[in-house]
Design a protein around this motif. Structure first.
Motif, mmCIF file in Angstrom:
data_model
loop_
_atom_site.group_PDB
_atom_site.id
_atom_site.type_symbol
_atom_site.label_atom_id
_atom_site.label_comp_id
_atom_site.label_asym_id
_atom_site.label_seq_id
_atom_site.Cartn_x
_atom_site.Cartn_y
_atom_site.Cartn_z
ATOM 1 N N LEU A 21 -9.694 -17.362 -22.371
ATOM 2 C CA LEU A 21 -8.972 -17.870 -21.450
ATOM 3 C C LEU A 21 -7.371 -18.002 -21.620
ATOM 4 O O LEU A 21 -6.678 -18.396 -20.796
ATOM 5 N N THR A 60 -7.470 -23.117 -15.312
ATOM 6 C CA THR A 60 -8.398 -22.945 -16.306
ATOM 7 C C THR A 60 -8.081 -24.152 -17.400
ATOM 8 O O THR A 60 -9.143 -24.367 -18.230
ATOM 9 N N SER A 69 -15.440 -24.273 -21.197
ATOM 10 C CA SER A 69 -14.446 -24.413 -22.146
ATOM 11 C C SER A 69 -13.993 -25.590 -22.393
ATOM 12 O O SER A 69 -14.265 -26.687 -21.465
ATOM 13 N N GLY A 124 -10.947 -14.574 -11.611
ATOM 14 C CA GLY A 124 -11.256 -15.995 -11.575
ATOM 15 C C GLY A 124 -12.885 -15.939 -10.779
ATOM 16 O O GLY A 124 -13.385 -16.843 -10.544
ATOM 17 N N HIS A 168 -16.472 -18.277 -11.106
ATOM 18 C CA HIS A 168 -15.811 -19.202 -11.795
ATOM 19 C C HIS A 168 -15.653 -20.555 -10.813
ATOM 20 O O HIS A 168 -15.733 -19.999 -9.362
#
Ligand code: PLP
Length: 317
Positions: free
Chosen positions: A76, A102, A241, A283, A286
């Motif tokens: 990312l 993100t 993440s 994106g 997500h």
């Protein structure tokens, strides 16, 4: 107020800042609109990471510019080869750091790479640093205006909405090269008019007295980010993440269902999240989760998310 902002900016940029080059705006939103609408002419190429904060693409569309989306690397962060290619012939590059949606923070070396790609060009940069006080990497945050090769071409866009949680007060500011700020001021004067004095007084008090609160809230968001990530780790099918900054998690999911549909389904289960596709085509698949909420709301929200995704999975099986 502009004198106080000049002092603050001098500490970040390490150079003298003239109050005449600071434009106080109606939040970051109006600062971004004034910048983009004053820079972009029909047909201009505007490079924008994908996914990123959706307002940039909308504003470039209003100005008649051509958006050049640049997909991110798997972690990312920027894919530097793709970025270098895309930037050739660009009028403008717009990015935020730390990043909505993100939650990643671009490092000094990423910004140095950007600086070198733009060397010798007349490409303008907008650096939206709305979340600059919310960096959990443990490294010192690098602003674009610290790097001379970026500073000379960059409009720095800031807001009181995140660091000071003054979202409803609608105040932010721009700083940059005089000609760019004067052009942005013409748009802001036309669309928005001056900021009212009461709000400017409140913002001045925030700058002068709220440093300890900003630090306290930074620690609170960092803790809440870890709380959310630990809770999400128990949900099958999500790719997580590490939270590096801002107050968002951007998990990928493994269901073959568009994010807009997933979000509509989850809303029925009592949890509100944003669809990843809202932030760019890359994106998709997500979800963007905000942890600007209490511990209790984060835990209850993730529980509902897990139950909702499970119900969705079973309904599609
Ligand atoms: C990256 C970024 N920039 C700017 C804004 C605009 O904030 P405001 O208009 O409240 O200053 C937001 C709001 O979510 C944001 O995420």
């Amino acid at each position: 107020m502009r004198e106080a902002l000049a002092e603050k900016l001098e500490q970040v940029a390490g150079v003298a800042v003239s109050t005449g080059d600071i434009l106080v705006t109606q939040g970051g939103t109006a600062g971004l609109a004034a910048s983009i609408l004053s820079i972009v002419n029909p047909g201009d190429r505007v490079v924008i990471p994908d996914p990123t904060y959706s307002l940039y693409v909308d504003l470039v569309g209003m100005a008649g510019g051509e958006v050049v989306p640049v997909p991110l690397a798997d972690d990312l962060h920027w894919d530097l080869d793709r970025l270098a290619d895309a930037l050739r012939g660009a009028r403008l590059f717009v990015f935020c750091n730390p990043v909505n949606p993100t939650g990643i923070v671009h490092s000094r070396s990423e910004l140095e790479a950007l600086e070198s790609f733009l060397d010798g060009t007349d490409t303008v940069v907008i650096s939206d640093e709305a979340y600059s006080d919310l960096d959990f990497t443990g490294r010192p945050f690098t602003s674009a205006i610290e790097l001379p090769g970026l500073r000379e071409r960059t409009i720095y866009c800031q807001t009181f909405s995140k660091s000071y949680a003054m979202t409803g007060w609608r105040i932010g500011y721009l700083w940059g090269p005089s000609d760019l700020i004067q052009a942005a001021a013409r748009i802001h004067n036309t669309f928005n008019g001056s900021m009212n004095t009461v709000v400017q007084d409140a913002a001045l008090v925030a700058i002068q007295t709220c440093g300890p609160d900003v630090a306290r809230m930074r620690d609170a968001y960092q803790r809440r980010g870890a709380l959310m990530r630990d809770a999400l780790a128990g949900i099958p099918g999500l790719t997580l993440s590490a939270p590096e900054g801002a107050f968002y998690q951007f998990p990928g999911y493994d269901l073959d269902v568009p994010s807009v549909e997933v979000v509509a389904f989850l809303r029925e289960q009592g949890v509100a999240v944003r669809p990843g596709a809202e932030f760019g085509a890359n994106g998709e698949h997500h979800l963007r989760l905000s942890y600007a909420a209490s511990d209790e709301a984060i835990v209850a929200g993730v529980e509902r998310l897990g139950a909702g995704l499970d119900a969705l999975r079973r309904s599609r099986a």
